[in-house]
Scaffold this active site. Structure first.
Site, PDB file in Angstrom:
ATOM      1  N   VAL A 169       0.874  -1.169   0.000  1.00 15.93           N
ATOM      2  CA  VAL A 169       0.000   0.000   0.000  1.00 15.93           C
ATOM      3  C   VAL A 169       0.912   1.221   0.000  1.00 15.93           C
ATOM      4  O   VAL A 169       1.549   1.526   1.009  1.00 15.93           O
ATOM      5  CB  VAL A 169      -0.930   0.019   1.229  1.00 15.93           C
ATOM      6  CG1 VAL A 169      -1.809   1.265   1.219  1.00 15.93           C
ATOM      7  CG2 VAL A 169      -1.778  -1.250   1.289  1.00 15.93           C
TER       8      VAL A 169
ATOM      9  N   TYR B  35       6.391   8.689   0.576  1.00 15.33           N
ATOM     10  CA  TYR B  35       6.953   7.354   0.381  1.00 15.33           C
ATOM     11  C   TYR B  35       7.337   6.578   1.644  1.00 15.33           C
ATOM     12  O   TYR B  35       7.054   5.393   1.721  1.00 15.33           O
ATOM     13  CB  TYR B  35       8.163   7.426  -0.565  1.00 15.33           C
ATOM     14  CG  TYR B  35       7.761   7.446  -2.023  1.00 15.33           C
ATOM     15  CD1 TYR B  35       7.619   6.264  -2.727  1.00 15.33           C
ATOM     16  CD2 TYR B  35       7.500   8.628  -2.673  1.00 15.33           C
ATOM     17  CE1 TYR B  35       7.240   6.263  -4.065  1.00 15.33           C
ATOM     18  CE2 TYR B  35       7.117   8.652  -4.002  1.00 15.33           C
ATOM     19  CZ  TYR B  35       6.994   7.464  -4.693  1.00 15.33           C
ATOM     20  OH  TYR B  35       6.617   7.480  -6.003  1.00 15.33           O
TER      21      TYR B  35
ATOM     22  N   CYS C  88       4.629  -2.559   3.172  1.00 11.95           N
ATOM     23  CA  CYS C  88       5.005  -3.706   2.343  1.00 11.95           C
ATOM     24  C   CYS C  88       3.954  -4.809   2.455  1.00 11.95           C
ATOM     25  O   CYS C  88       3.268  -4.935   3.475  1.00 11.95           O
ATOM     26  CB  CYS C  88       6.352  -4.260   2.783  1.00 11.95           C
ATOM     27  SG  CYS C  88       7.743  -3.143   2.529  1.00 11.95           S
TER      28      CYS C  88
ATOM     29  N   GLU D 278       4.497  -7.985   2.835  1.00  6.44           N
ATOM     30  CA  GLU D 278       4.857  -8.907   3.911  1.00  6.44           C
ATOM     31  C   GLU D 278       4.384  -8.373   5.265  1.00  6.44           C
ATOM     32  O   GLU D 278       3.873  -9.131   6.090  1.00  6.44           O
ATOM     33  CB  GLU D 278       6.382  -9.116   3.957  1.00  6.44           C
ATOM     34  CG  GLU D 278       6.960  -9.697   2.690  1.00  6.44           C
ATOM     35  CD  GLU D 278       7.413  -8.647   1.687  1.00  6.44           C
ATOM     36  OE1 GLU D 278       8.369  -8.941   0.942  1.00  6.44           O
ATOM     37  OE2 GLU D 278       6.820  -7.554   1.616  1.00  6.44           O
TER      38      GLU D 278
ATOM     39  N   CYS E 165      11.468  -6.036   6.123  1.00  2.49           N
ATOM     40  CA  CYS E 165      10.547  -7.185   6.131  1.00  2.49           C
ATOM     41  C   CYS E 165      11.267  -8.476   6.485  1.00  2.49           C
ATOM     42  O   CYS E 165      10.687  -9.357   7.116  1.00  2.49           O
ATOM     43  CB  CYS E 165       9.803  -7.291   4.808  1.00  2.49           C
ATOM     44  SG  CYS E 165       8.488  -6.053   4.696  1.00  2.49           S
TER      45      CYS E 165
END
Length: 143
Positions: free
Chosen positions: A51, A56, A61, A63, A97
């Site tokens: 998303v 930014y 993420c 995951e 992640c």
């Protein structure tokens, strides 16, 4: 399957869940849609998608979304995870992640890397994040 990768839950189920999540990704800035799906210690499958956000650094993420769904659903261990994207290079979890996966997995947790055509590589988390800092690193600390 790579040495050190333990047996994984149904990879087809993970692939389908990740593909479905990827279709719903919100990626208006990069156009890079990612889906992730994981199986918890009970075999339940949880999925997430990336998303993006105009600011930014505050995007999420795929995951991270799948892990949050697992935790919200009562899961506490990642038995296996699959990450799916379409691009010129094989998608791998970002550094943050990898650390998130390590929080709920082990060095032997299978990480499956896929594109829309299927799984392209499977390896153990320890291969992606060697010498990782995890919950066991804090055993006995602060007590």
């Amino acid at each position: 399957m790579a040495p050190g990768v333990s047996s994984a839950p149904d990879i087809d189920a993970l692939f389908q869940a990740a593909a479905s999540a990827r279709e719903r990704a919100y990626a208006p800035y990069s156009g890079y849609q990612v889906g992730a799906a994981l199986a918890d210690e009970s075999g339940r499958v949880f999925a997430g998608c990336n998303v993006e956000n105009a600011a930014y650094p505050v995007g999420t993420c795929a995951e991270a979304g799948a892990i949050a769904a697992m935790v919200a659903g009562g899961g506490r261990r990642i038995a296996a995870i699959l990450v799916l994207a379409d691009g010129p290079e094989l998608v791998t979890p970002c550094g943050a992640c990898r650390q998130r996966i390590r929080e709920f997995g082990t060095d032997r947790t299978p990480v499956h890397l896929a594109d829309p055509g299927g799984v392209k590589r499977s390896l153990a988390l320890g291969e992606l994040l060697p010498l990782a800092f995890g919950p066991d690193s804090l055993a006995g600390a602060g007590g």
